[in-house]
Design a protein around this motif. Structure first.
Motif, PDB file in Angstrom:
ATOM      1  N   ARG A 353       0.828  -1.208   0.000  1.00 16.56           N
ATOM      2  CA  ARG A 353       0.000   0.000   0.000  1.00 16.56           C
ATOM      3  C   ARG A 353       0.866   1.263   0.000  1.00 16.56           C
ATOM      4  O   ARG A 353       0.584   2.232  -0.722  1.00 16.56           O
ATOM      5  CB  ARG A 353      -0.914  -0.021   1.223  1.00 16.56           C
ATOM      6  CG  ARG A 353      -1.899   1.128   1.257  1.00 16.56           C
ATOM      7  CD  ARG A 353      -2.812   0.995   2.448  1.00 16.56           C
ATOM      8  NE  ARG A 353      -3.751   2.098   2.492  1.00 16.56           N
ATOM      9  CZ  ARG A 353      -4.682   2.245   3.437  1.00 16.56           C
ATOM     10  NH1 ARG A 353      -4.771   1.342   4.387  1.00 16.56           N
ATOM     11  NH2 ARG A 353      -5.503   3.275   3.415  1.00 16.56           N
ATOM     12  N   GLN A 357       1.162   4.282  -2.769  1.00 16.61           N
ATOM     13  CA  GLN A 357       0.998   5.703  -2.466  1.00 16.61           C
ATOM     14  C   GLN A 357       2.140   6.525  -3.054  1.00 16.61           C
ATOM     15  O   GLN A 357       1.929   7.631  -3.575  1.00 16.61           O
ATOM     16  CB  GLN A 357       0.921   5.887  -0.953  1.00 16.61           C
ATOM     17  CG  GLN A 357      -0.380   5.377  -0.347  1.00 16.61           C
ATOM     18  CD  GLN A 357      -0.380   5.409   1.175  1.00 16.61           C
ATOM     19  OE1 GLN A 357       0.685   5.506   1.790  1.00 16.61           O
ATOM     20  NE2 GLN A 357      -1.561   5.313   1.766  1.00 16.61           N
ATOM     21  N   MET A 360       1.725   6.796  -6.699  1.00 12.80           N
ATOM     22  CA  MET A 360       0.657   7.741  -7.025  1.00 12.80           C
ATOM     23  C   MET A 360       1.153   9.189  -6.955  1.00 12.80           C
ATOM     24  O   MET A 360       0.834  10.025  -7.816  1.00 12.80           O
ATOM     25  CB  MET A 360      -0.518   7.548  -6.060  1.00 12.80           C
ATOM     26  CG  MET A 360      -1.745   8.380  -6.421  1.00 12.80           C
ATOM     27  SD  MET A 360      -3.143   8.028  -5.349  1.00 12.80           S
ATOM     28  CE  MET A 360      -2.538   8.723  -3.824  1.00 12.80           C
ATOM     29  N   GLU A 382      -5.528   7.469 -12.716  1.00  8.07           N
ATOM     30  CA  GLU A 382      -6.136   7.621 -11.392  1.00  8.07           C
ATOM     31  C   GLU A 382      -7.231   6.577 -11.163  1.00  8.07           C
ATOM     32  O   GLU A 382      -7.345   6.001 -10.070  1.00  8.07           O
ATOM     33  CB  GLU A 382      -6.717   9.032 -11.232  1.00  8.07           C
ATOM     34  CG  GLU A 382      -5.674  10.098 -10.982  1.00  8.07           C
ATOM     35  CD  GLU A 382      -6.276  11.475 -10.774  1.00  8.07           C
ATOM     36  OE1 GLU A 382      -7.456  11.660 -11.141  1.00  8.07           O
ATOM     37  OE2 GLU A 382      -5.564  12.341 -10.253  1.00  8.07           O
ATOM     38  N   GLN A 383      -8.044   6.346 -12.209  1.00  6.65           N
ATOM     39  CA  GLN A 383      -9.099   5.339 -12.095  1.00  6.65           C
ATOM     40  C   GLN A 383      -8.506   3.939 -11.827  1.00  6.65           C
ATOM     41  O   GLN A 383      -8.993   3.186 -10.978  1.00  6.65           O
ATOM     42  CB  GLN A 383      -9.930   5.300 -13.388  1.00  6.65           C
ATOM     43  CG  GLN A 383     -10.826   6.515 -13.573  1.00  6.65           C
ATOM     44  CD  GLN A 383     -11.937   6.533 -12.546  1.00  6.65           C
ATOM     45  OE1 GLN A 383     -11.859   7.264 -11.549  1.00  6.65           O
ATOM     46  NE2 GLN A 383     -12.950   5.737 -12.760  1.00  6.65           N
ATOM     47  N   ASN A 386      -7.037   3.776  -8.222  1.00  8.82           N
ATOM     48  CA  ASN A 386      -8.092   3.703  -7.198  1.00  8.82           C
ATOM     49  C   ASN A 386      -8.717   2.311  -7.120  1.00  8.82           C
ATOM     50  O   ASN A 386      -9.023   1.799  -6.035  1.00  8.82           O
ATOM     51  CB  ASN A 386      -9.174   4.753  -7.479  1.00  8.82           C
ATOM     52  CG  ASN A 386      -8.696   6.163  -7.166  1.00  8.82           C
ATOM     53  OD1 ASN A 386      -7.824   6.342  -6.332  1.00  8.82           O
ATOM     54  ND2 ASN A 386      -9.254   7.159  -7.857  1.00  8.82           N
ATOM     55  N   THR A 387      -8.912   1.714  -8.288  1.00  9.89           N
ATOM     56  CA  THR A 387      -9.482   0.354  -8.313  1.00  9.89           C
ATOM     57  C   THR A 387      -8.541  -0.648  -7.647  1.00  9.89           C
ATOM     58  O   THR A 387      -8.953  -1.491  -6.837  1.00  9.89           O
ATOM     59  CB  THR A 387      -9.742  -0.078  -9.766  1.00  9.89           C
ATOM     60  OG1 THR A 387     -10.643   0.850 -10.373  1.00  9.89           O
ATOM     61  CG2 THR A 387     -10.352  -1.487  -9.806  1.00  9.89           C
ATOM     62  N   LEU A 389      -6.141   0.032  -5.487  1.00 10.13           N
ATOM     63  CA  LEU A 389      -6.028   0.332  -4.067  1.00 10.13           C
ATOM     64  C   LEU A 389      -7.245  -0.174  -3.295  1.00 10.13           C
ATOM     65  O   LEU A 389      -7.125  -0.695  -2.179  1.00 10.13           O
ATOM     66  CB  LEU A 389      -5.866   1.847  -3.863  1.00 10.13           C
ATOM     67  CG  LEU A 389      -5.523   2.315  -2.450  1.00 10.13           C
ATOM     68  CD1 LEU A 389      -4.213   1.695  -1.989  1.00 10.13           C
ATOM     69  CD2 LEU A 389      -5.440   3.842  -2.399  1.00 10.13           C
ATOM     70  N   GLY A 390      -8.427  -0.060  -3.906  1.00  4.69           N
ATOM     71  CA  GLY A 390      -9.642  -0.571  -3.260  1.00  4.69           C
ATOM     72  C   GLY A 390      -9.593  -2.073  -3.071  1.00  4.69           C
ATOM     73  O   GLY A 390     -10.006  -2.611  -2.030  1.00  4.69           O
ATOM     74  N   ASN A 393      -7.318  -2.819  -0.223  1.00  2.00           N
ATOM     75  CA  ASN A 393      -7.991  -2.518   1.056  1.00  2.00           C
ATOM     76  C   ASN A 393      -8.969  -3.623   1.443  1.00  2.00           C
ATOM     77  O   ASN A 393      -9.091  -3.994   2.617  1.00  2.00           O
ATOM     78  CB  ASN A 393      -8.721  -1.178   0.976  1.00  2.00           C
ATOM     79  CG  ASN A 393      -7.760  -0.005   1.063  1.00  2.00           C
ATOM     80  OD1 ASN A 393      -6.702  -0.133   1.666  1.00  2.00           O
ATOM     81  ND2 ASN A 393      -8.114   1.125   0.453  1.00  2.00           N
TER      82      ASN A 393
END
Length: 642
Positions: A353, A357, A360, A382-383, A386-387, A389-390, A393
């Motif tokens: 993670r 970051q 990013m 970015e899309q 985010n996917t 990273l989700g 998580n």
């Protein structure tokens, strides 16, 4: 007569413990003054000495011996210690650890080119795979061991591995192959002129023919085995053969012949003090007399069987408890390893993670510089980030949930284990310590005591030992029920006979407190249940009534019949139980226990065992009680129509 048997067995047990303790004390004294060069040998001998007393201590000293060998950088001693550890794990049934240690030991012996020990280890590994029911692997290792024994001309080793192969084929049901191997072994034992092996092999061949229902051949080999044992004067082997022949004739229904052979076997077994043989022969006699409807002799044989069985149980209890402890510790370590793996996985995800970051941030800086050129690419990047990273998580959340569930499971397992060992620590340690101190005082004062006082001391020692025996018996029975090792053999049972056996066994306990036991016998009280389990339940309930009833009290046992149900009611006028405690007595989490009216102790497992055994036999147990007014325990079973 029962008292006489018990005193004799007690003296034998005390003598056994004393001899073992003397050897261990001597080794501990040597250890305290030893130097590093000979510490390994003492630690190794301590491991072997504890093997018959405490498996966890045996394992502890074997591991200490291994550590000493590693410190001394002595590879031969390391190999020896690893083999010992592997054999201990094999004994307690932790086969993965047994295999791991044997393989490490094998590696050392291969370095030394020690072919004899290589063959021994290969044979041990074959036995581990045999226990694991991995028969192909077991056969492979046995054959490798056999090849090496032949190469080094070790006929005895070759003979033993042939027997292992024959045992493997027998377990697999390949009786023709097993008979072929046994014939080879028989020829090899004749070449070695080893009559002891010949006797065993002839007996095993007889067992296979018996399994194949080849009665004539089975009887021939059994008798041949017996003759060889007579020839070499092997009285233990003769007793074993007579036991097998007695069982053989009993299964054929030739009861008189079976009883005559049992009688010969019992005479030899009593002469040699073979308690296990006497117990099994008494059980065979009980079966014969039961079938022939000779209830008096059947009861006598069953009582003799029960007394010896109870004494043997006490010898095995410490070993069983140690085995359970080793298994608990092994399971705990496995769960700790599992938790550590999950913790490492969480750390790895956290690092991933952080990396994401950083990436990013760099991408954002790059996009600021080239915003007019790669505006569209920035949006897509970015899309995508985010996917990703989700998803990470979500993985992290799932790992946290899994880790929490594992932690709760481990805490529950440790809680149950801790409660069980708390029972053992407090309820076994104190009585044994009291018995030891009482014996020390008796020894010190012996010459100054008169005969009356000496008899009183002996009486008190017997009473203390009886209490310890009851504690051990309940602990072992509960342990067996929890690990699934308790045999369940239901049969037609007359509750009248079961109650009479219990009353006869507890008559002395009741007389000590001047308590009267009234039994309202009633014909036709038959159920279909496991005899030993039901006798254990009734014995625990009647013993509890004696324990919690003051002197000159009364106990009444009666029956109540309702349609297809039979209820056995045990009523006393003892101290009783509160409503709150009536619930606690059937829950191990509560660890509920209390002293009797004369400070009798217990483990708190008696009623838990009763509840499990009654449920196992499709019955119900209930309690009605009031403080100061006594208790009523009711056992309800399905009636069996004879």
């Amino acid at each position: 007569m029962l008292r006489k048997y018990f005193i004799i067995l007690l003296l034998i047990f005390i003598g056994f413990l004393y001899s073992q303790t003397s050897e261990i004390d001597s080794l501990h004294n040597k250890l305290s003054t030893s130097v590093s060069n000979n510490r390994f040998e003492i630690l190794y001998k301590l491991s072997q000495a504890y093997n018959t007393i405490s498996m966890d201590l045996s394992l502890e000293y074997a591991k200490k011996a291994l550590a000493q060998a590693q410190q001394n950088k002595n590879k031969k001693n390391q190999a020896q210690a690893l083999m010992e550890i592997g054999e201990i794990y094999l004994e307690v049934g932790i086969y993965e650890q047994a295999l791991n240690n044997c393989i490490q030991s094998l590696g050392f012996y291969e370095q030394f080119e020690d072919k004899k020990n290589i063959a021994n280890i290969l044979s041990n590994i074959g036995n581990i795979y045999l226990r694991l029911k991995q028969y192909d692997s077991s056969k492979l290792y046995f054959l490798q061991a056999k090849t090496i024994y032949k190469e080094i001309k070790n006929l005895k080793g070759e003979l033993q591995v042939q027997i292992n192969l024959a045992s493997l084929f027998t377990v697999q049901g390949k009786y023709d192959n097993a008979l072929l191997e046994y014939q080879k072994v028989l020829e090899l034992s004749k070449e070695l002129n080893n009559l002891q092996y010949q006797a065993v092999i002839l007996n095993n061949i007889g067992i296979i023919h018996k399994t194949l229902d080849q009665k004539k051949l089975a009887l021939e080999y059994f008798n041949n085995s017996l003759e060889v044992k007579k020839q070499i004067g092997d009285e233990v082997g003769i007793a074993t053969s007579l036991l097998n022949l007695g069982n053989y004739y009993r299964n054929l229904g030739l009861l008189d012949k079976a009883l005559e052979i049992y009688n010969r076997g019992k005479e030899i077994s009593k002469k040699l003090d073979l308690k296990d043989h006497i117990m099994r022969i008494s059980y065979g006699e009980y079966k014969c007399y039961k079938v022939s409807n000779n209830s008096k002799k059947a009861l006598s044989s069953f009582l003799e069987y029960s007394v010896i069985k109870d004494s043997l149980i006490s010898f095995e209890t410490n070993k069983k408890i140690a085995e359970i402890k080793i298994k608990f510790e092994s399971e705990k370590k496995e769960k700790q390893i599992e938790l550590l793996k999950k913790s490492n996985k969480i750390k790895e995800l956290s690092l991933q993670r952080k990396r994401m970051q950083i990436i990013m941030i760099l991408v954002v800086l790059f996009m600021v510089i080239f915003i007019f050129i790669i505006l569209n690419n920035k949006y897509k990047m970015e899309q995508k980030l985010n996917t990703l990273l989700g998803g990470k998580n979500n993985e992290l959340r799932q790992s946290n949930i899994s880790l929490k569930n594992s932690e709760i499971s481990l805490m529950k397992t440790n809680s149950t284990k801790d409660k069980f060992f708390t029972i053992i620590a407090h309820d076994l340690k104190d009585p044994f310590y009291s018995l030891m101190k009482y014996c020390e005082i008796f020894y010190e004062l012996f010459d100054s005591l008169n005969e009356k006082d000496k008899k009183q001391y002996i009486k008190d020692i017997i009473l203390l030992t009886n209490n310890i025996l009851k504690l051990l018996e309940n602990l072992l029975v509960w342990t067996k029920s929890q690990t699934g090792n308790l045999k369940f053999e239901p049969d037609i049972l007359d509750l009248n006979s079961a109650v009479e056996v219990v009353i006869q066994n507890l008559e002395t306990e009741a007389k000590k407190k001047e308590i009267s036991i009234k039994f309202n016998k009633k014909n036709g009280q038959f159920i279909f249940a496991d005899t030993e389990m039901i006798v254990t339940v009734i014995r625990n309930l009647v013993y509890n009534s004696i324990k919690f009833t003051p002197r000159t009290g009364k106990i009444e046992i009666s029956f109540l019949n309702e349609k297809d149900k039979i209820s056995l009611i045990i009523k006393d006028n003892g101290i009783g139980l509160s409503k709150e405690n009536q619930i606690k007595v059937f829950q191990i989490e509560e660890n509920f226990k209390t002293e009797g009216t004369e400070q009798e102790t217990g483990t708190g497992l008696g009623l838990l065992i009763c509840k499990e055994f009654v449920k196992k036999n499709n019955g119900e147990i209930s309690i009605e009680s009031s403080l100061g007014k006594g208790s009523i325990f009711t056992l309800t079973f399905n009636k069996y129509n004879v």
